[in-house]
Write an enzyme that holds these catalytic residues in place. Structure first.
Site, PDB file in Angstrom:
ATOM      1  N   GLN A 241      -7.179  -0.028   6.067  1.00 30.27           N
ATOM      2  CA  GLN A 241      -8.054  -0.880   7.151  1.00 30.27           C
ATOM      3  C   GLN A 241      -9.399  -1.221   6.887  1.00 30.27           C
ATOM      4  O   GLN A 241      -9.932  -1.758   8.067  1.00 30.27           O
ATOM      5  CB  GLN A 241      -7.646  -0.228   8.467  1.00 30.27           C
ATOM      6  CG  GLN A 241      -6.208   0.147   8.711  1.00 30.27           C
ATOM      7  CD  GLN A 241      -5.458  -1.086   9.392  1.00 30.27           C
ATOM      8  OE1 GLN A 241      -6.003  -1.906   9.941  1.00 30.27           O
ATOM      9  NE2 GLN A 241      -4.194  -1.201   9.469  1.00 30.27           N
TER      10      GLN A 241
ATOM     11  N   CYS B  60       3.799   1.423  13.406  1.00 32.12           N
ATOM     12  CA  CYS B  60       5.060   1.999  12.950  1.00 32.12           C
ATOM     13  C   CYS B  60       5.538   3.212  13.654  1.00 32.12           C
ATOM     14  O   CYS B  60       6.887   3.257  13.716  1.00 32.12           O
ATOM     15  CB  CYS B  60       4.606   3.111  11.655  1.00 32.12           C
ATOM     16  SG  CYS B  60       3.648   2.089  10.267  1.00 32.12           S
TER      17      CYS B  60
ATOM     18  N   ALA C 133       0.950  -1.225  -0.074  1.00 29.48           N
ATOM     19  CA  ALA C 133      -0.045   0.101  -0.220  1.00 29.48           C
ATOM     20  C   ALA C 133       0.876   1.331   0.031  1.00 29.48           C
ATOM     21  O   ALA C 133       0.554   2.311  -0.728  1.00 29.48           O
ATOM     22  CB  ALA C 133      -0.843   0.003   1.251  1.00 29.48           C
TER      23      ALA C 133
ATOM     24  N   HIS D  19      -2.309  -7.825   2.848  1.00 30.44           N
ATOM     25  CA  HIS D  19      -1.749  -8.556   4.281  1.00 30.44           C
ATOM     26  C   HIS D  19      -2.535  -7.907   5.414  1.00 30.44           C
ATOM     27  O   HIS D  19      -2.490  -8.572   6.645  1.00 30.44           O
ATOM     28  CB  HIS D  19      -0.386  -8.303   4.525  1.00 30.44           C
ATOM     29  CG  HIS D  19       0.417  -7.191   5.017  1.00 30.44           C
ATOM     30  ND1 HIS D  19       0.827  -6.740   6.426  1.00 30.44           N
ATOM     31  CD2 HIS D  19       0.441  -5.802   4.478  1.00 30.44           C
ATOM     32  CE1 HIS D  19       1.110  -5.507   6.578  1.00 30.44           C
ATOM     33  NE2 HIS D  19       1.214  -5.084   5.352  1.00 30.44           N
TER      34      HIS D  19
ATOM     35  N   THR E  55       7.591  -7.314 -12.921  1.00 32.36           N
ATOM     36  CA  THR E  55       7.124  -8.544 -13.003  1.00 32.36           C
ATOM     37  C   THR E  55       6.215  -8.903 -11.976  1.00 32.36           C
ATOM     38  O   THR E  55       6.409  -8.789 -10.792  1.00 32.36           O
ATOM     39  CB  THR E  55       8.149  -9.573 -13.323  1.00 32.36           C
ATOM     40  OG1 THR E  55       8.947  -9.065 -14.512  1.00 32.36           O
ATOM     41  CG2 THR E  55       7.288 -11.072 -13.481  1.00 32.36           C
TER      42      THR E  55
ATOM     43  N   ASN F  82      -5.697   3.539  11.185  1.00 32.99           N
ATOM     44  CA  ASN F  82      -5.002   2.382  11.688  1.00 32.99           C
ATOM     45  C   ASN F  82      -4.773   2.197  13.205  1.00 32.99           C
ATOM     46  O   ASN F  82      -4.791   1.359  13.909  1.00 32.99           O
ATOM     47  CB  ASN F  82      -3.757   2.060  10.869  1.00 32.99           C
ATOM     48  CG  ASN F  82      -3.092   3.412  10.972  1.00 32.99           C
ATOM     49  OD1 ASN F  82      -3.359   4.527  10.412  1.00 32.99           O
ATOM     50  ND2 ASN F  82      -1.676   3.240  11.381  1.00 32.99           N
TER      51      ASN F  82
END
Ligand code: PLP
Length: 357
Positions: A168, A303, A72, A186, A221, A140
């Site tokens: 979120q 974070c 993200a 995730h 890729t 978050n």
């Protein structure tokens, strides 16, 4: 160990893992092709990527395209940097660092304050010359749900784009209304290492990673395994949205009861109920965390914790540095059981009591 940090990341759903295994591609398999190769194996891999794109896109309204990214943060960078010609930036005061730091790096940015409940009121004035507004859908740290539909309307009237960080929110509640929407697998029981940017038709972006433009506005890729895992996680979330939300309500009610003598940070109602951010005046959070090593939870956001800085989100609500630093975040999800909350609450409350708070 009890895992109560679902905002930091989520476990991989068994269904997503299963979908990924098909594309892990050993030498004896037919599944390691480059999805951008024109031969048969390449086309098979490309077909898997397109199925996944449709599964991820199924949670968005018609009228836009899903572009896969590495995560993200990359999607948000692409959205902000790729539209930087649009003009000044206006971002809510509680954005994730992915938006905040990128906007600050670009310069010409103003902050839109939030109220004491952690809601960014769309009735406030937008600064003159705003080209892009960033208001996240679910925060978050405190889980508050922002009125993105009203913000979209407001931005449109001002001739600006709306970027919504829905990391979120995606797969948990109906998707935000915006021009650009960033998501991450995730946080949704999918794999780490893949995200996406949904781009409304008609919004043009300057690519930030050049070198083939396999995703049209992004080069590199793609991993069919990661795409397949993301797609399966999205399809599962779509089918289970009501059941997951009902499970969250039950856990929220239980947790609110077990932590009834803690103060809640942020709105109780305009909130994703898988996020309980609470505080106790005088609490030493570092000590609490070391006393409760078997419970995985967070101080502030994943974070910000460890940085020693008080959370900018909690400060934006009007909390003092001290109050912000005496807050913890418990996050629940699909696989959390009631006994997990009960055992965690017993450990956390005992450790807080031992501190005399
Ligand atoms: N935005 C929000 C609200 C988040 O919670 C996170 C992850 O913590 C991100 C963006 C960044 O997501 P990613 O880990 O996919 O880069």
């Amino acid at each position: 160990m009890i895992y109560l940090d679902y905002q930091a990341t989520t476990p991989l759903a068994p269904e997503a893992r299963e979908a990924m295994l098909r594309w892990m591609g050993g030498p004896d398999s037919d599944s390691f092709g480059n999805p951008h190769s024109p031969h048969r194996m390449g086309r098979m891999a490309a077909a898997a990527v397109e199925v996944a794109r449709e599964q991820v896109a199924a949670l968005f309204p018609a009228g836009g395209t899903v572009h896969f990214t590495g995560n993200a943060c990359e999607a948000i960078n692409l959205a902000l940097r790729g539209t930087s010609r649009a003009g000044a930036l206006a971002i809510s005061a509680i954005e994730h660092a992915a938006v905040r730091d990128t906007a600050q790096a670009l310069g010409n940015v103003r902050e839109l304050p939030v109220d004491g409940a952690g809601i960014c009121d769309p009735d406030q004035d937008l600064p003159e010359g705003t080209g892009l507004v960033a208001v996240m859908q679910v925060n978050n740290e405190i889980g508050t749900i922002q009125p993105t539909a009203q913000w979209h309307e407001k931005a449109r009237k001002a001739g600006a784009l709306l970027l919504s960080d829905a990391v979120q929110a995606y797969g948990k509640i109906a998707v935000a209304e915006a021009d650009l929407i960033a998501i991450s697998a995730h946080k949704l029981y999918g794999p780490k290492g893949i995200g996406a940017l949904w781009v409304r038709d008609g919004v043009s972006l300057d690519p930030q990673v050049t070198g083939g433009l396999q995703e049209k506005i992004r080069s590199g890729t793609l991993s069919p395994a990661l795409c397949a895992g993301f797609g399966a996680a999205a399809a599962l979330a779509q089918g289970r949205m009501e059941a997951d939300a009902a499970h969250m309500e039950a856990l929220w009610t239980l947790a609110r009861d077990l932590f009834s003598d803690w103060k809640l940070n942020g709105s109780a109602d305009q909130r994703w109920h898988g996020n309980l951010n609470i505080r106790k005046d005088g609490l030493d959070v570092a000590r609490l965390m070391s006393d409760c090593r078997n419970v995985m939870f967070s101080a502030g956001s994943a974070c910000a914790s460890g940085s020693g800085r008080p959370s900018h989100v909690l400060r934006a609500l009007g909390l003092s540095d001290k109050q912000a630093k005496s807050s913890i975040r418990l996050g629940f999800g699909r696989y959390t059981r009631e006994e997990d909350i009960e055992q965690a609450a017993a450990a956390i409350n005992a450790a807080a009591q031992a501190q005399g708070v």
